[in-house]
Design an enzyme around this catalytic site. Structure first.
Site, PDB file in Angstrom:
ATOM      1  N   PRO A 186      73.731  40.468 -71.365  1.00 21.70           N
ATOM      2  CA  PRO A 186      74.223  39.228 -71.950  1.00 21.70           C
ATOM      3  C   PRO A 186      75.555  38.805 -71.324  1.00 21.70           C
ATOM      4  O   PRO A 186      76.444  39.637 -71.120  1.00 21.70           O
ATOM      5  CB  PRO A 186      74.424  39.586 -73.425  1.00 21.70           C
ATOM      6  CG  PRO A 186      74.613  41.070 -73.430  1.00 21.70           C
ATOM      7  CD  PRO A 186      73.882  41.626 -72.259  1.00 21.70           C
ATOM      8  N   ARG A 225      76.737  34.918 -71.643  1.00 26.74           N
ATOM      9  CA  ARG A 225      77.158  33.817 -72.517  1.00 26.74           C
ATOM     10  C   ARG A 225      77.394  34.279 -73.958  1.00 26.74           C
ATOM     11  O   ARG A 225      78.351  33.845 -74.589  1.00 26.74           O
ATOM     12  CB  ARG A 225      76.045  32.757 -72.508  1.00 26.74           C
ATOM     13  CG  ARG A 225      76.383  31.470 -73.202  1.00 26.74           C
ATOM     14  CD  ARG A 225      75.130  30.587 -73.333  1.00 26.74           C
ATOM     15  NE  ARG A 225      74.299  30.601 -72.177  1.00 26.74           N
ATOM     16  CZ  ARG A 225      74.287  29.661 -71.222  1.00 26.74           C
ATOM     17  NH1 ARG A 225      75.052  28.607 -71.332  1.00 26.74           N
ATOM     18  NH2 ARG A 225      73.485  29.758 -70.183  1.00 26.74           N
ATOM     19  N   TYR A 278      73.526  20.182 -66.510  1.00 28.29           N
ATOM     20  CA  TYR A 278      72.388  20.560 -67.371  1.00 28.29           C
ATOM     21  C   TYR A 278      72.220  19.631 -68.578  1.00 28.29           C
ATOM     22  O   TYR A 278      71.504  19.989 -69.518  1.00 28.29           O
ATOM     23  CB  TYR A 278      72.574  21.977 -67.940  1.00 28.29           C
ATOM     24  CG  TYR A 278      73.037  23.024 -66.977  1.00 28.29           C
ATOM     25  CD1 TYR A 278      72.238  23.438 -65.914  1.00 28.29           C
ATOM     26  CD2 TYR A 278      74.279  23.634 -67.142  1.00 28.29           C
ATOM     27  CE1 TYR A 278      72.681  24.424 -65.044  1.00 28.29           C
ATOM     28  CE2 TYR A 278      74.716  24.623 -66.276  1.00 28.29           C
ATOM     29  CZ  TYR A 278      73.906  25.007 -65.226  1.00 28.29           C
ATOM     30  OH  TYR A 278      74.349  25.984 -64.370  1.00 28.29           O
ATOM     31  N   CYS A 315      86.769  10.708 -60.347  1.00 33.10           N
ATOM     32  CA  CYS A 315      86.269   9.433 -59.822  1.00 33.10           C
ATOM     33  C   CYS A 315      84.752   9.413 -59.817  1.00 33.10           C
ATOM     34  O   CYS A 315      84.128   9.342 -58.747  1.00 33.10           O
ATOM     35  CB  CYS A 315      86.806   9.222 -58.411  1.00 33.10           C
ATOM     36  SG  CYS A 315      88.546   8.887 -58.464  1.00 33.10           S
ATOM     37  N   GLU A 316      84.153   9.547 -60.968  1.00 38.37           N
ATOM     38  CA  GLU A 316      82.690   9.520 -61.099  1.00 38.37           C
ATOM     39  C   GLU A 316      82.349   9.068 -62.501  1.00 38.37           C
ATOM     40  O   GLU A 316      82.889   9.605 -63.467  1.00 38.37           O
ATOM     41  CB  GLU A 316      82.095  10.936 -60.939  1.00 38.37           C
ATOM     42  CG  GLU A 316      82.100  11.383 -59.541  1.00 38.37           C
ATOM     43  CD  GLU A 316      80.969  12.317 -59.179  1.00 38.37           C
ATOM     44  OE1 GLU A 316      79.871  12.237 -59.766  1.00 38.37           O
ATOM     45  OE2 GLU A 316      81.209  13.112 -58.282  1.00 38.37           O
ATOM     46  N   TYR A 323      80.601  30.131 -68.115  1.00 41.40           N
ATOM     47  CA  TYR A 323      80.144  29.186 -67.097  1.00 41.40           C
ATOM     48  C   TYR A 323      80.956  27.884 -67.058  1.00 41.40           C
ATOM     49  O   TYR A 323      80.435  26.855 -66.648  1.00 41.40           O
ATOM     50  CB  TYR A 323      78.646  28.873 -67.293  1.00 41.40           C
ATOM     51  CG  TYR A 323      77.780  30.112 -67.324  1.00 41.40           C
ATOM     52  CD1 TYR A 323      77.645  30.902 -66.186  1.00 41.40           C
ATOM     53  CD2 TYR A 323      77.136  30.509 -68.488  1.00 41.40           C
ATOM     54  CE1 TYR A 323      76.867  32.051 -66.210  1.00 41.40           C
ATOM     55  CE2 TYR A 323      76.356  31.665 -68.525  1.00 41.40           C
ATOM     56  CZ  TYR A 323      76.222  32.431 -67.384  1.00 41.40           C
ATOM     57  OH  TYR A 323      75.465  33.572 -67.416  1.00 41.40           O
TER      58      TYR A 323
HETATM   59  N1  LLP Z   1      71.277  38.694 -65.884  1.00 39.50           N
HETATM   60  C1  LLP Z   1      70.831  37.954 -64.853  1.00 39.50           C
HETATM   61  C2  LLP Z   1      70.040  38.596 -63.811  1.00 39.50           C
HETATM   62  C3  LLP Z   1      71.121  36.590 -64.782  1.00 39.50           C
HETATM   63  O1  LLP Z   1      70.661  35.866 -63.781  1.00 39.50           O
HETATM   64  C4  LLP Z   1      71.910  35.999 -65.801  1.00 39.50           C
HETATM   65  C5  LLP Z   1      72.250  34.593 -65.742  1.00 39.50           C
HETATM   66  C6  LLP Z   1      72.370  36.814 -66.852  1.00 39.50           C
HETATM   67  C7  LLP Z   1      72.025  38.158 -66.859  1.00 39.50           C
HETATM   68  C8  LLP Z   1      73.240  36.302 -67.968  1.00 39.50           C
HETATM   69  O2  LLP Z   1      72.646  35.306 -68.723  1.00 39.50           O
HETATM   70  P1  LLP Z   1      73.321  34.803 -70.070  1.00 39.50           P
HETATM   71  O3  LLP Z   1      73.255  35.915 -71.076  1.00 39.50           O
HETATM   72  O4  LLP Z   1      74.722  34.436 -69.761  1.00 39.50           O
HETATM   73  O5  LLP Z   1      72.521  33.608 -70.458  1.00 39.50           O
HETATM   74  N2  LLP Z   1      75.329  28.401 -65.250  1.00 39.50           N
HETATM   75  C9  LLP Z   1      74.297  28.366 -66.266  1.00 39.50           C
HETATM   76  C10 LLP Z   1      73.777  29.748 -66.570  1.00 39.50           C
HETATM   77  C11 LLP Z   1      73.223  30.430 -65.350  1.00 39.50           C
HETATM   78  C12 LLP Z   1      72.792  31.822 -65.673  1.00 39.50           C
HETATM   79  C13 LLP Z   1      72.338  32.537 -64.486  1.00 39.50           C
HETATM   80  N3  LLP Z   1      71.976  33.871 -64.739  1.00 39.50           N
HETATM   81  C14 LLP Z   1      74.847  27.698 -67.512  1.00 39.50           C
HETATM   82  O6  LLP Z   1      75.980  27.261 -67.495  1.00 39.50           O
HETATM   83  O7  LLP Z   1      74.137  27.553 -68.499  1.00 39.50           O
END
Ligand code: LLP
Length: 477
Positions: A321, A323, A368, A395-396, A425
């Site tokens: 985890p 996020r 997103y 500027c967007e 993120y």
């Molecule tokens: N493990 C792997 C292999 C991953 O690719 C990711 C996220 C995680 C764990 C962690 O996921 P989480 O628990 O944070 O959801 N930038 C995007 C999120 C991209 C996540 C990519 N991989 C956003 O802002 O929503």
């Protein structure tokens, strides 16, 4: 062949509709220490926001240390040990945070050489690090192997050969997992769903390439197959996707045991099933975070049961985890700079509040269509709610933080706005577009604050330029 499964997203409910609601903090979206004082001012970690703004300026990321740490502990307890919880550092990484994660007894997931090097600079124990990436360079693999990371997650055929050479040259047997896409399409934003066929990560279970990759790894010199990995996606609320992915991976696991020969050394090295991260959090008051205790107990039960049904030992269950640990810990504070009423095409009026950051410190709405909440942080609001869009200073016209909210019409230039749930993120995906330099990250707790990452300055940016005063060490020619 298992069909690709599409799981539904939980729908959004209502946005703020009354002034009283707007003045009431949605506590489940803010970090644990957030309170509104009787004066109407927000405090974070016991520190009033006006003091934070006076000390550090805006925009500023304010991170509640106790909130971050308590989420580490909850996850460690839920998954029956911190060693099984690999904090996904892509969500937010700094030397300080790597140390918190180490102190809380968790493991770490890194997805680039940079993340690995920050973790190592923080003194994070390499033997608790898992290394990801769909295109790891020889240099990255070399740093990882030489540091002694616990696991490298193989994501391509090329990488098997590359890692074999690096590990053999270093005289090391590197433990690895193979990343599998089990064909479970969770319904989150397309860019953050990562387990269906038509995306770049992992080996396909359906086509048999995952099985071939595992057998190739078991045969390769310099590495030992410890298990399988998958990550179905991010900001997921439909927990069934994790269990379904686990079932499918255990099917492959059982076939591998057969092919490797149950009594073989290769088969007995298999001990880890890593199901990635993805647990959804609440960004807006109408959302509820995924309950990690329920997810964990369901998953553990399901994996143990599925293993028993197949007559195999239950593997250790790792998760990653990001996020769910970092996201809710942080609030971004902005200062309102301008207020503009704009006639829309359907002839209603929309109020535009411009703040002093924007898509450079939070690209998620633009990338997103992510939704955020926003509160007036320096006082109670008293006005009438009007359709409002909170925009940045870039500027967007797509530089939008909050696309469509009802906010009181007494908010004026100089007021402070607080946007919660920006711990994951946001800083990590920040840019300095339009040369808005990156905001600082400040830690709060017990009535005190301190800088974790200082504000980037124009001098920092100029230091990268090929100018005589920056010569000669760093620049050839
Ligand atoms: N493990 C792997 C292999 C991953 O690719 C990711 C996220 C995680 C764990 C962690 O996921 P989480 O628990 O944070 O959801 N930038 C995007 C999120 C991209 C996540 C990519 N991989 C956003 O802002 O929503």
């Amino acid at each position: 062949m298992d069909p690709e499964v599409h799981l539904p997203q939980v729908p959004l409910r209502q946005r703020t509709t009354t002034l009283e609601e707007f003045n009431t903090l949605p506590t489940h979206v803010f970090p644990g220490s957030a309170r509104v004082r009787t004066s109407g001012e927000l405090e974070l970690g016991g520190v009033p926001v006006t003091e934070l703004v006076e000390t550090y300026g805006t925009p500023v990321f304010v991170m509640d240390e106790a909130d971050f740490r308590s989420r580490c502990r909850r996850l460690a307890a839920a998954f029956e040990g911190g060693q099984y919880v690999h904090y996904a550092s892509k969500a937010f990484l700094s030397v300080t945070v790597a140390r918190w994660v180490a102190e809380e007894g968790l493991a770490l997931d890194v997805a680039s050489q940079g993340e690995l090097e920050i973790a190592l600079a923080a003194g994070f124990p390499a033997e608790r690090i898992t290394v990801h990436g769909n295109n790891k360079s020889v240099a990255f693999l070399t740093v990882a192997v030489q540091a002694g990371v616990e696991l490298i997650v193989i994501d391509s055929v090329e990488e098997i050969g590359r890692l074999s050479e690096v590990a053999t040259a270093a005289g090391v047997t590197q433990d690895v997992l193979v990343r599998v896409k089990p064909g479970v399409h969770v319904d989150t934003h397309e860019f953050i769903a990562t387990s269906h066929e038509d995306q770049k990560f992992g080996f396909s279970l359906a086509s048999g390439s995952a099985e071939r990759a595992c057998l190739a790894v078991a045969d390769a010199a310099g590495m030992r197959l410890r298990g399988l990995h998958c990550h179905v996606g991010s900001q997921v609320f439909e927990a069934d996707g994790f269990g379904l992915a686990a079932d499918r991976l255990l099917g492959l696991w059982a076939r591998l045991l057969d092919e490797l020969g149950e009594e073989s050394a290769d088969a007995s090295a298999l001990d880890t099933l890593d199901l990635g991260g993805g647990y959804g959090i609440a960004y807006t008051p109408d959302q509820e975070e995924l309950d990690v205790e329920t997810v964990a107990s369901d998953l553990l039960r399901r994996v143990r049961q599925a293993a028993a049904e197949r007559g195999i030992d239950s593997p250790n269950l790792n998760v990653e985890p990001g996020r769910a640990i970092a996201g809710p810990s942080t609030v971004t504070l902005y200062t309102v700079g301008t207020v503009k009423d704009v006639h829309t095409s359907d002839d209603t009026v929309r109020r535009y509040l411009s703040v002093d950051g924007g898509m450079s410190d939070n690209i998620r709405p633009a990338l997103y269509q992510a939704e955020y909440d926003c509160r007036l942080a320096n006082r109670h609001a008293t006005g009438t709610l009007v359709p409002t869009r909170v925009v940045g200073s870039h500027c967007e016209s797509g530089d939008i933080l909050i696309n469509d909210a009802l906010m009181p019409d007494d908010i004026v230039a100089g007021d402070i706005l607080a946007v919660p749930a920006t711990g994951a993120y946001c800083y990590m995906m920040s840019s300095r577009y339009n040369m808005l330099t990156r905001p600082p990250v400040v830690v709060v707790g017990d009535g005190a604050s301190r800088v974790m990452i200082r504000r980037e300055t124009v001098a920092d940016v100029l230091a990268l330029e090929n100018m005589p005063e920056n010569m000669p060490e760093n620049m050839p020619g």
